[in-house]
Design an enzyme around this catalytic site. Structure first.
Site, PDB file in Angstrom:
ATOM      1  N   MET A 282     -86.060  27.657   9.073  1.00 35.69           N
ATOM      2  CA  MET A 282     -87.297  27.026   9.534  1.00 35.69           C
ATOM      3  C   MET A 282     -87.163  25.493   9.576  1.00 35.69           C
ATOM      4  O   MET A 282     -86.281  24.930   8.957  1.00 35.69           O
ATOM      5  CB  MET A 282     -88.432  27.375   8.590  1.00 35.69           C
ATOM      6  CG  MET A 282     -88.689  28.861   8.446  1.00 35.69           C
ATOM      7  SD  MET A 282     -90.156  29.071   7.447  1.00 35.69           S
ATOM      8  CE  MET A 282     -90.062  30.795   7.140  1.00 35.69           C
TER       9      MET A 282
ATOM     10  N   VAL B 151     -93.859  35.156  14.016  1.00 32.89           N
ATOM     11  CA  VAL B 151     -94.781  34.411  13.156  1.00 32.89           C
ATOM     12  C   VAL B 151     -94.415  34.728  11.715  1.00 32.89           C
ATOM     13  O   VAL B 151     -94.513  35.881  11.279  1.00 32.89           O
ATOM     14  CB  VAL B 151     -96.251  34.788  13.434  1.00 32.89           C
ATOM     15  CG1 VAL B 151     -97.179  34.014  12.501  1.00 32.89           C
ATOM     16  CG2 VAL B 151     -96.606  34.513  14.889  1.00 32.89           C
ATOM     17  N   CYS B 152     -93.975  33.710  10.983  1.00 40.02           N
ATOM     18  CA  CYS B 152     -93.519  33.901   9.611  1.00 40.02           C
ATOM     19  C   CYS B 152     -94.677  33.635   8.659  1.00 40.02           C
ATOM     20  O   CYS B 152     -95.098  32.497   8.477  1.00 40.02           O
ATOM     21  CB  CYS B 152     -92.367  32.930   9.338  1.00 40.02           C
ATOM     22  SG  CYS B 152     -91.382  33.349   7.907  1.00 40.02           S
ATOM     23  N   LEU B 153     -95.218  34.696   8.081  1.00 39.54           N
ATOM     24  CA  LEU B 153     -96.390  34.581   7.219  1.00 39.54           C
ATOM     25  C   LEU B 153     -96.390  35.716   6.194  1.00 39.54           C
ATOM     26  O   LEU B 153     -96.178  36.874   6.548  1.00 39.54           O
ATOM     27  CB  LEU B 153     -97.668  34.647   8.071  1.00 39.54           C
ATOM     28  CG  LEU B 153     -98.974  34.213   7.425  1.00 39.54           C
ATOM     29  CD1 LEU B 153     -98.981  32.721   7.126  1.00 39.54           C
ATOM     30  CD2 LEU B 153    -100.146  34.547   8.345  1.00 39.54           C
TER      31      LEU B 153
ATOM     32  N   ASN C  88     -92.845  27.988  10.768  1.00 39.92           N
ATOM     33  CA  ASN C  88     -93.340  29.364  10.712  1.00 39.92           C
ATOM     34  C   ASN C  88     -93.484  30.011  12.081  1.00 39.92           C
ATOM     35  O   ASN C  88     -93.799  31.200  12.171  1.00 39.92           O
ATOM     36  CB  ASN C  88     -94.697  29.416  10.008  1.00 39.92           C
ATOM     37  CG  ASN C  88     -94.641  28.902   8.585  1.00 39.92           C
ATOM     38  OD1 ASN C  88     -94.581  27.697   8.360  1.00 39.92           O
ATOM     39  ND2 ASN C  88     -94.649  29.799   7.617  1.00 39.92           N
TER      40      ASN C  88
END
Length: 414
Positions: A1, A261-263, A254
């Site tokens: 990221m 979508v990094c969550l 993110n």
């Protein structure tokens, strides 16, 4: 990221591609037709082109404190020195002439084979040129404004032919699945923040699309960001899957170029306790608010795992400012991507939003060109010109910037 914060700029990149007539008599009708067809190109709101990206490092960043203490610290458009009138200027701005220039600029554009030309001035001329079939610029602008005014925050649509998950049917579902999604719909309809818009499908209950306006005080301010979601057949035991319309740009640690979508809430990143999806309590509304608040924040640089440890030292702050500059440029490119390829069912939102915010965005671009590297400034100038043309077509208040542009293009007075 990768990540960053504050008010932004970004690195440059290549972006690919990018009326009212009246006749008095039959003798001049042919010339009027030709002129009308050319001007009509300046009004068509459609256009496409994927936006590319490039990189550069920027120096001379203003600190957050300096920005807040300056005349440009606030978000309002006046903060960027955009006066309603140029005092002492006797320059007479002819909007129709300016639009004509925009059309002329693209008349002889030689597009590569296979590239779809959908920028406004490259559209096919209308063949039915009866006077009553044309709308003046003011009529088109009023129509954009009215559609935007009545654009609902939450609504249902029949289909989503361009949805990322349109060709991925959900498996077998039951009544409990349907009831739970209807519950989510109700929450979205009643509790959405003012800066988030949602459309769900009547024929495909598993599909949802959301648009978010970038929060003030962040590198994403005034941008529009689109997400497609799908409720799987195991929902709510598992979280929905979400895809970000990136346009090939990475503007947050993110949010990947691939659309990932990094969550933690979505199960795409590690999390603990309430950070993780809870089938009994978590909702789609929670997902959207989390993306806006936790991802599109003022310091996205520190979203990168481990980078938060540098938040309190000079090196970390410098890196965060550099990242914000890059993020701002990517946000501008995302605006162009959305203007040229507005997602289905959000065309009126895109046109109306940038009609309202175009002036402030252009002023921010001007401000952030100051004190940066030559490469950064050059890339911003290119983005500024493209945004100016797109905003002008949508009816944004671009007069000051158009006047400046025309003055620069005029030969120096002898």
């Amino acid at each position: 990221m990768d990540a960053a914060a504050e008010y932004p700029h970004i690195q440059g990149g290549a972006s690919s591609s990018s009326s009212s007539c009246r006749a008095a008599d039959a003798a001049v009708w042919e010339s009027v037709q030709q002129q009308q067809q050319k001007r009509q190109r300046c009004q068509d709101p459609s256009s496409s082109d994927l936006v590319g990206s490039s990189k550069e490092n920027n120096s001379c960043k203003a600190s957050e404190a300096e920005l807040q203490n300056s005349d440009y610290g606030e978000v309002d458009e006046e903060d960027y020195g955009v006066d309603d009138e140029d005092e002492g200027s006797d320059y007479d701005f002819d909007e129709s002439y300016f639009n004509q220039q925009l059309a002329d600029k693209f008349d002889d554009l030689d597009l590569p084979p296979g590239v779809e030309a959908t920028v406004p001035w490259l559209q096919k001329a209308v063949t039915n040129v009866e006077p009553e079939n044309f709308k003046s610029m003011s009529e088109i602008e009023d129509e954009i404004g009215q559609k935007y005014k009545f654009f609902k925050q939450f609504d249902t649509v029949e289909d989503f032919s361009d949805h990322h998950y349109a060709n991925k049917p959900v498996g077998k579902t039951g009544k409990e699945w349907t009831k739970r999604i209807q519950h989510d719909w109700k929450l979205l309809e009643n509790d959405l923040p003012a800066s988030i818009y949602v459309r769900v499908s009547e024929n495909r209950m598993d599909l949802l699309r959301a648009a978010m306006i970038g929060p003030q005080g962040t590198p994403y301010h005034d941008g529009l960001f689109f997400f497609d979601a799908q409720f799987t057949d195991s929902y709510p035991a598992t979280p929905p899957v979400v895809y970000y319309h990136s346009g090939g740009l990475r503007l947050n640690p993110n949010l990947y170029e691939t659309g990932k979508v990094c969550l933690s809430l979505l199960g795409t990143w590690e999390g603990h306790g309430c950070e993780k999806w809870n089938s009994a309590q978590s909702t789609m509304l929670q997902v959207l608010i989390s993306i806006q608040a936790l991802v599109l924040n003022e310091n996205p640089y520190f979203n990168e795992p481990g980078y938060e440890t540098f938040a309190n030292n000079t090196s970390g702050q410098r890196s965060a400012l550099d990242y914000n500059d890059t993020t701002f440029q990517h946000s501008c490119r995302t605006m162009l991507y959305s203007l040229r390829r507005p997602p289905q069912h959000f065309e009126d939102l895109v046109a109306g939003h940038f009609r309202e915010c175009g002036r402030a965005i252009l002023a921010a671009c001007k401000y952030y060109m100051e004190g940066r590297t030559v490469t950064f400034k050059t890339n911003m100038e290119v983005l500024f010109e493209e945004l100016l043309m797109e905003f002008n077509v949508k009816g944004a208040d671009t007069k000051k910037f158009c006047v400046e542009k025309l003055k620069k293009s005029q030969p120096a007075a002898s």
